[in-house]
Design a protein around this motif. Structure first.
Motif, mmCIF file in Angstrom:
data_model
loop_
_atom_site.group_PDB
_atom_site.id
_atom_site.type_symbol
_atom_site.label_atom_id
_atom_site.label_comp_id
_atom_site.label_asym_id
_atom_site.label_seq_id
_atom_site.Cartn_x
_atom_site.Cartn_y
_atom_site.Cartn_z
ATOM 1 N N VAL A 181 40.168 31.884 37.207
ATOM 2 C CA VAL A 181 39.073 32.148 36.276
ATOM 3 C C VAL A 181 38.814 33.647 36.169
ATOM 4 O O VAL A 181 38.701 34.351 37.183
ATOM 5 N N GLU A 182 38.732 34.144 34.935
ATOM 6 C CA GLU A 182 38.432 35.552 34.720
ATOM 7 C C GLU A 182 36.927 35.799 34.857
ATOM 8 O O GLU A 182 36.115 34.956 34.508
ATOM 9 N N LYS A 183 36.594 36.958 35.375
ATOM 10 C CA LYS A 183 35.201 37.374 35.551
ATOM 11 C C LYS A 183 34.360 36.288 36.250
ATOM 12 O O LYS A 183 33.343 35.818 35.716
ATOM 13 N N PRO A 184 34.742 35.879 37.438
ATOM 14 C CA PRO A 184 34.018 34.800 38.117
ATOM 15 C C PRO A 184 32.584 35.150 38.488
ATOM 16 O O PRO A 184 31.763 34.258 38.693
ATOM 17 N N PHE A 185 32.263 36.448 38.565
ATOM 18 C CA PHE A 185 30.901 36.847 38.926
ATOM 19 C C PHE A 185 29.925 36.751 37.757
ATOM 20 O O PHE A 185 28.723 36.940 37.935
ATOM 21 N N PHE A 186 30.436 36.434 36.558
ATOM 22 C CA PHE A 186 29.581 36.351 35.374
ATOM 23 C C PHE A 186 29.313 34.903 34.945
ATOM 24 O O PHE A 186 28.699 34.684 33.905
ATOM 25 N N LEU A 187 29.771 33.938 35.724
ATOM 26 C CA LEU A 187 29.629 32.536 35.318
ATOM 27 C C LEU A 187 28.170 32.129 35.153
ATOM 28 O O LEU A 187 27.795 31.500 34.166
ATOM 29 N N LEU A 188 27.333 32.448 36.143
ATOM 30 C CA LEU A 188 25.934 32.042 36.079
ATOM 31 C C LEU A 188 25.211 32.760 34.944
ATOM 32 O O LEU A 188 24.415 32.150 34.219
ATOM 33 N N LYS A 189 25.481 34.026 34.777
ATOM 34 C CA LYS A 189 24.858 34.791 33.694
ATOM 35 C C LYS A 189 25.159 34.152 32.336
ATOM 36 O O LYS A 189 24.265 34.013 31.486
ATOM 37 N N LYS A 190 26.385 33.726 32.170
ATOM 38 C CA LYS A 190 26.801 33.132 30.892
ATOM 39 C C LYS A 190 26.068 31.829 30.614
ATOM 40 O O LYS A 190 25.580 31.600 29.500
ATOM 41 N N VAL A 191 25.952 30.959 31.635
ATOM 42 C CA VAL A 191 25.336 29.655 31.383
ATOM 43 C C VAL A 191 23.818 29.750 31.229
ATOM 44 O O VAL A 191 23.199 28.886 30.595
ATOM 45 N N LEU A 192 23.211 30.806 31.761
ATOM 46 C CA LEU A 192 21.756 30.949 31.650
ATOM 47 C C LEU A 192 21.311 31.494 30.290
ATOM 48 O O LEU A 192 20.147 31.359 29.916
ATOM 49 N N GLU A 193 22.230 32.092 29.556
ATOM 50 C CA GLU A 193 21.868 32.697 28.270
ATOM 51 C C GLU A 193 21.248 31.688 27.309
ATOM 52 O O GLU A 193 20.337 32.018 26.549
ATOM 53 N N SER A 194 21.704 30.448 27.371
ATOM 54 C CA SER A 194 21.243 29.449 26.397
ATOM 55 C C SER A 194 19.869 28.861 26.729
ATOM 56 O O SER A 194 19.302 28.154 25.892
ATOM 57 N N SER A 250 24.542 34.723 52.507
ATOM 58 C CA SER A 250 25.828 35.422 52.534
ATOM 59 C C SER A 250 25.866 36.316 51.304
ATOM 60 O O SER A 250 25.009 36.224 50.421
ATOM 61 N N LEU A 251 26.875 37.176 51.252
ATOM 62 C CA LEU A 251 27.004 38.058 50.086
ATOM 63 C C LEU A 251 28.338 37.804 49.384
ATOM 64 O O LEU A 251 29.021 38.725 48.965
ATOM 65 N N GLY A 252 28.679 36.523 49.235
ATOM 66 C CA GLY A 252 29.923 36.145 48.595
ATOM 67 C C GLY A 252 29.760 35.857 47.114
ATOM 68 O O GLY A 252 28.849 36.376 46.450
ATOM 69 N N LEU A 253 30.626 35.012 46.596
ATOM 70 C CA LEU A 253 30.687 34.715 45.169
ATOM 71 C C LEU A 253 29.347 34.227 44.609
ATOM 72 O O LEU A 253 28.914 34.662 43.541
ATOM 73 N N LEU A 254 28.675 33.343 45.323
ATOM 74 C CA LEU A 254 27.437 32.752 44.809
ATOM 75 C C LEU A 254 26.335 33.791 44.695
ATOM 76 O O LEU A 254 25.656 33.890 43.658
ATOM 77 N N SER A 255 26.136 34.565 45.734
ATOM 78 C CA SER A 255 25.095 35.594 45.691
ATOM 79 C C SER A 255 25.404 36.654 44.639
ATOM 80 O O SER A 255 24.503 37.136 43.940
ATOM 81 N N LEU A 256 26.671 37.013 44.508
ATOM 82 C CA LEU A 256 27.036 38.014 43.504
ATOM 83 C C LEU A 256 26.814 37.472 42.089
ATOM 84 O O LEU A 256 26.417 38.219 41.182
ATOM 85 N N ASN A 257 27.045 36.182 41.879
ATOM 86 C CA ASN A 257 26.722 35.577 40.593
ATOM 87 C C ASN A 257 25.226 35.670 40.311
ATOM 88 O O ASN A 257 24.810 35.973 39.193
ATOM 89 N N ALA A 258 24.432 35.392 41.338
ATOM 90 C CA ALA A 258 22.977 35.440 41.161
ATOM 91 C C ALA A 258 22.502 36.849 40.825
ATOM 92 O O ALA A 258 21.687 37.041 39.908
ATOM 93 N N LEU A 259 23.001 37.833 41.545
ATOM 94 C CA LEU A 259 22.577 39.221 41.313
ATOM 95 C C LEU A 259 23.078 39.744 39.961
ATOM 96 O O LEU A 259 22.397 40.530 39.304
ATOM 97 N N THR A 260 24.246 39.296 39.547
ATOM 98 C CA THR A 260 24.774 39.711 38.246
ATOM 99 C C THR A 260 23.950 39.114 37.106
ATOM 100 O O THR A 260 23.751 39.750 36.065
ATOM 101 N N ALA A 261 23.428 37.912 37.311
ATOM 102 C CA ALA A 261 22.668 37.224 36.264
ATOM 103 C C ALA A 261 21.203 37.643 36.222
ATOM 104 O O ALA A 261 20.525 37.396 35.222
ATOM 105 N N SER A 262 20.702 38.278 37.275
ATOM 106 C CA SER A 262 19.256 38.491 37.427
ATOM 107 C C SER A 262 18.763 39.799 36.826
ATOM 108 O O SER A 262 19.504 40.781 36.713
#
Length: 256
Positions: A103-116, A131-143
């Motif tokens: 998957v491309e840009k995996p850290f932007f998944l949550l940001k993308k789905v929250l837009e709607s 932890s500071l892995g994929l899930l937390s980075l998705n959250a911080l990228t979307a917030s």
């Protein structure tokens, strides 16, 4: 448009989930519409509002996989204005799944789905895993901002340094607009010298970014967790509930 706030600190046991649950409930009490996203495979935010995570087939895992629309994952609660997207242990396999699918840009998944759904709520609160892995980075990228719970104990400042470093990296690489909503002192006991020292240290170093209210050690908070209820509903006049109501008002005041 909803303000998206992550509750993050890679150190476990500092009150992230307790804060996510009770801040969300307190904001609803103050007539705000809130979406609480459980981004921890342990699913404790979901449990904390009465959701049986073992029965959930539509969770944040399926949403981030692109298998379902985000609105299909909503779990409505007994609390007016509070909607939850639950999590369970399936979420722990997300990183491996995304890697296998390239998957491309995996850290932007949550940001993308929250837009709607940003127009449907006043606040979106994200409970991050310890932890500071994929899930937390998705959250911080979307917030838009992050609340950092700081437990009043030894090694607290080491955890603060780590999360600040992560926030700096996220700003540089994924989300330059990410702000610190505030440092939140948790499990504060004014009777102990250590708690007082940690509190003074945090307030001195981060004077402009520390919430005025500190969350106290309070039996009612522990009891409410055992009842799978926010303390703001379980015992609304307790010290713990009063503190979370005050925190919600501070968060709202930041908008002004």
């Amino acid at each position: 448009m909803a303000k998206i706030i992550a509750i993050a600190n890679q150190k476990g046991g500092v009150g992230k989930t307790t804060t996510a649950i009770n801040l969300s409930a307190a904001l609803c009490h103050l007539s705000r519409k809130v979406l609480l996203i459980d981004l921890d495979p342990q699913g404790n935010s979901s449990r904390g509002v009465g959701i049986d995570i073992n029965l959930q087939k539509k969770t944040i895992y399926e949403v981030m996989q692109g298998k379902i629309d985000i609105r299909e994952s909503y779990s409505h609660t007994f609390f007016d204005g509070l909607v939850v997207i639950p999590a369970n242990l399936r979420l722990a396999s997300l990183e491996v799944s995304l890697y296998e699918k390239h998957v491309e840009k995996p850290f932007f998944l949550l940001k993308k789905v929250l837009e709607s759904v940003r127009l449907d709520f006043d606040y979106i609160i994200i409970d991050c895993p310890p932890s500071l892995g994929l899930l937390s980075l998705n959250a911080l990228t979307a917030s838009d901002s992050v609340i950092i719970p700081v437990q009043c104990e030894y090694f607290a400042m080491e955890a603060v340094a780590a999360i600040l470093s992560t926030i700096s990296n996220v700003r540089q690489s994924y989300n330059e607009a990410l702000k610190i909503e505030g440092f939140l002192l948790t499990m504060f006991d004014s009777r102990t010298q250590l708690a007082t020292e940690i509190s003074e240290q945090v307030r001195t170093l981060f004077r402009e970014n520390t919430f005025f209210i500190a969350i106290p050690r309070n039996q009612s908070i522990s009891e409410s967790q055992a009842r799978a209820m926010p303390v703001t509903a379980f015992r609304p006049t307790s010290q713990g509930a009063t503190a979370y109501f005050a925190l919600a008002r501070e968060v709202i005041d930041h908008e002004k």
